[in-house]
Design a protein around this motif. Structure first.
Motif, PDB file in Angstrom:
ATOM      1  N   ASN A   1     -15.730  32.239  69.977  1.00  0.00           N
ATOM      2  CA  ASN A   1     -15.318  31.884  71.333  1.00  0.00           C
ATOM      3  C   ASN A   1     -13.813  32.068  71.481  1.00  0.00           C
ATOM      4  O   ASN A   1     -13.113  32.390  70.523  1.00  0.00           O
ATOM      5  CB  ASN A   1     -15.789  30.465  71.694  1.00  0.00           C
ATOM      6  CG  ASN A   1     -15.048  29.372  70.964  1.00  0.00           C
ATOM      7  OD1 ASN A   1     -13.855  29.464  70.698  1.00  0.00           O
ATOM      8  ND2 ASN A   1     -15.757  28.298  70.645  1.00  0.00           N
ATOM      9  N   VAL A   2     -13.324  31.860  72.683  1.00  0.00           N
ATOM     10  CA  VAL A   2     -11.912  32.144  72.963  1.00  0.00           C
ATOM     11  C   VAL A   2     -10.972  31.323  72.084  1.00  0.00           C
ATOM     12  O   VAL A   2      -9.939  31.819  71.635  1.00  0.00           O
ATOM     13  CB  VAL A   2     -11.603  31.972  74.469  1.00  0.00           C
ATOM     14  CG1 VAL A   2     -11.682  30.496  74.905  1.00  0.00           C
ATOM     15  CG2 VAL A   2     -10.250  32.561  74.811  1.00  0.00           C
TER      16      VAL A   2
ATOM     17  N   GLU B   1      -4.137  36.445  76.862  1.00  0.00           N
ATOM     18  CA  GLU B   1      -4.085  35.067  77.363  1.00  0.00           C
ATOM     19  C   GLU B   1      -3.728  35.047  78.846  1.00  0.00           C
ATOM     20  O   GLU B   1      -4.321  34.292  79.621  1.00  0.00           O
ATOM     21  CB  GLU B   1      -3.062  34.243  76.576  1.00  0.00           C
ATOM     22  CG  GLU B   1      -3.535  33.837  75.214  1.00  0.00           C
ATOM     23  CD  GLU B   1      -2.591  32.884  74.509  1.00  0.00           C
ATOM     24  OE1 GLU B   1      -3.073  32.140  73.637  1.00  0.00           O
ATOM     25  OE2 GLU B   1      -1.378  32.862  74.817  1.00  0.00           O
TER      26      GLU B   1
ATOM     27  N   TYR C   1      -6.817  36.284  80.983  1.00  0.00           N
ATOM     28  CA  TYR C   1      -8.066  35.541  81.021  1.00  0.00           C
ATOM     29  C   TYR C   1      -7.954  34.049  80.732  1.00  0.00           C
ATOM     30  O   TYR C   1      -8.601  33.247  81.398  1.00  0.00           O
ATOM     31  CB  TYR C   1      -9.092  36.185  80.070  1.00  0.00           C
ATOM     32  CG  TYR C   1      -9.483  37.544  80.568  1.00  0.00           C
ATOM     33  CD1 TYR C   1     -10.334  37.668  81.664  1.00  0.00           C
ATOM     34  CD2 TYR C   1      -8.973  38.704  79.995  1.00  0.00           C
ATOM     35  CE1 TYR C   1     -10.672  38.913  82.166  1.00  0.00           C
ATOM     36  CE2 TYR C   1      -9.310  39.957  80.488  1.00  0.00           C
ATOM     37  CZ  TYR C   1     -10.153  40.055  81.575  1.00  0.00           C
ATOM     38  OH  TYR C   1     -10.478  41.284  82.075  1.00  0.00           O
ATOM     39  N   LEU C   2      -7.176  33.669  79.734  1.00  0.00           N
ATOM     40  CA  LEU C   2      -7.112  32.250  79.381  1.00  0.00           C
ATOM     41  C   LEU C   2      -6.443  31.427  80.478  1.00  0.00           C
ATOM     42  O   LEU C   2      -7.008  30.435  80.947  1.00  0.00           O
ATOM     43  CB  LEU C   2      -6.357  32.066  78.061  1.00  0.00           C
ATOM     44  CG  LEU C   2      -6.165  30.603  77.628  1.00  0.00           C
ATOM     45  CD1 LEU C   2      -7.515  29.963  77.293  1.00  0.00           C
ATOM     46  CD2 LEU C   2      -5.210  30.522  76.443  1.00  0.00           C
TER      47      LEU C   2
ATOM     48  N   THR D   1      -8.309  30.781  83.694  1.00  0.00           N
ATOM     49  CA  THR D   1      -9.376  29.809  83.457  1.00  0.00           C
ATOM     50  C   THR D   1      -8.805  28.402  83.383  1.00  0.00           C
ATOM     51  O   THR D   1      -9.388  27.447  83.925  1.00  0.00           O
ATOM     52  CB  THR D   1     -10.139  30.164  82.163  1.00  0.00           C
ATOM     53  OG1 THR D   1     -10.678  31.481  82.301  1.00  0.00           O
ATOM     54  CG2 THR D   1     -11.248  29.170  81.877  1.00  0.00           C
TER      55      THR D   1
ATOM     56  N   CYS E   1     -14.777  23.357  79.737  1.00  0.00           N
ATOM     57  CA  CYS E   1     -15.610  24.560  79.830  1.00  0.00           C
ATOM     58  C   CYS E   1     -16.836  24.458  78.932  1.00  0.00           C
ATOM     59  O   CYS E   1     -16.773  23.894  77.845  1.00  0.00           O
ATOM     60  CB  CYS E   1     -14.804  25.789  79.422  1.00  0.00           C
ATOM     61  SG  CYS E   1     -13.392  26.122  80.479  1.00  0.00           S
TER      62      CYS E   1
ATOM     63  N   ASP F   1     -17.924  33.714  76.516  1.00  0.00           N
ATOM     64  CA  ASP F   1     -17.665  34.825  77.431  1.00  0.00           C
ATOM     65  C   ASP F   1     -16.166  35.133  77.485  1.00  0.00           C
ATOM     66  O   ASP F   1     -15.759  36.295  77.464  1.00  0.00           O
ATOM     67  CB  ASP F   1     -18.193  34.477  78.829  1.00  0.00           C
ATOM     68  CG  ASP F   1     -17.990  35.600  79.813  1.00  0.00           C
ATOM     69  OD1 ASP F   1     -18.467  36.723  79.544  1.00  0.00           O
ATOM     70  OD2 ASP F   1     -17.349  35.357  80.852  1.00  0.00           O
ATOM     71  N   LEU F   2     -15.378  34.093  77.524  1.00  0.00           N
ATOM     72  CA  LEU F   2     -13.923  34.254  77.551  1.00  0.00           C
ATOM     73  C   LEU F   2     -13.425  34.909  76.258  1.00  0.00           C
ATOM     74  O   LEU F   2     -12.520  35.738  76.287  1.00  0.00           O
ATOM     75  CB  LEU F   2     -13.273  32.881  77.750  1.00  0.00           C
ATOM     76  CG  LEU F   2     -11.925  32.796  78.408  1.00  0.00           C
ATOM     77  CD1 LEU F   2     -11.857  33.568  79.709  1.00  0.00           C
ATOM     78  CD2 LEU F   2     -11.583  31.332  78.663  1.00  0.00           C
TER      79      LEU F   2
ATOM     80  N   LYS G   1     -13.976  38.601  76.634  1.00  0.00           N
ATOM     81  CA  LYS G   1     -12.991  39.183  77.561  1.00  0.00           C
ATOM     82  C   LYS G   1     -11.629  39.321  76.896  1.00  0.00           C
ATOM     83  O   LYS G   1     -10.939  40.328  77.072  1.00  0.00           O
ATOM     84  CB  LYS G   1     -12.890  38.330  78.824  1.00  0.00           C
ATOM     85  CG  LYS G   1     -14.096  38.432  79.717  1.00  0.00           C
ATOM     86  CD  LYS G   1     -13.970  37.517  80.917  1.00  0.00           C
ATOM     87  CE  LYS G   1     -15.204  37.639  81.808  1.00  0.00           C
ATOM     88  NZ  LYS G   1     -15.172  36.682  82.921  1.00  0.00           N
TER      89      LYS G   1
END
Length: 186
Positions: free
Chosen positions: A6-7, A53, A56-57, A60, A129, A136-137, A140
């Motif tokens: 995961n992210v 980051e 996408y990060l 979010t 989250c 998913d993150l 990405k």
């Protein structure tokens, strides 16, 4: 560059990778090409990580974490300081007397940023989250790192949508320059 998971797992693996490169920089006895190669290596990793980051990060975080806008703005400001240092390091010779001081400043900035993300931001993100969203993150972020620039571009946009549009083009140009010069291959 891409670690899987995961992210949070992906970004923490990046953090460990950068720390490992910093350790090699600190144990380097010489200057010259060996040091330049390590500075280039850490620059490539930090730029890719930051771009992913920012794409996408942090959007979010803005959307899902309480007070996320303030948190994301602070993290982006951290990136900006690091990118300025990377740009300075890119411009100077490895035997320049400023190299050591700039590297020390870079290591301190990055260490503070990593500590803040891992101790504050990531726990908040984990609470806000779902595991599916974090997975998913992570995907990405891995894709963004693969397309990201490899050189600092302090004047480039650091928030969507402009950064998502411009980063792949800058990344393509940077990777072409790296290929021609052999940068990042050692």
């Amino acid at each position: 560059m891409g670690h899987g998971g995961n992210v949070i797992e992906e970004l923490m693996a990046d953090h460990r990778e950068v720390e490992e490169i910093f350790g090699r920089i600190q144990s380097t006895t010489g200057q010259g090409q060996e040091l330049r190669n390590l500075v280039d290596e850490v620059t490539i990793e930090l730029v890719r990580h930051s771009v992913a980051e920012e794409q996408y990060l942090y959007p979010t975080v803005r959307e899902h974490v309480a007070d996320g806008g303030r948190i994301a703005d602070k993290e982006i400001a951290d990136h900006s300081r690091v990118e300025q240092l990377l740009k300075q390091l890119e411009r100077i010779n490895a035997d320049d007397p400023q190299m050591s001081a700039l590297l020390q400043q870079l290591m301190e900035e990055v260490a503070a940023h990593v500590e803040d993300e891992e101790n504050n931001l990531f726990p908040l993100l984990r609470q806000a989250c779902s595991s599916e969203m974090l997975d998913d993150l992570g995907e990405k972020v891995r894709r963004a790192k693969a397309m990201a620039p490899t050189r600092p571009h302090p004047a480039a946009p650091d928030t969507p949508p402009a950064n998502k549009l411009l980063a792949p083009g800058a990344g393509l140009v940077d990777r072409a320059r790296d290929f021609v010069t052999g940068r990042g291959k050692s």
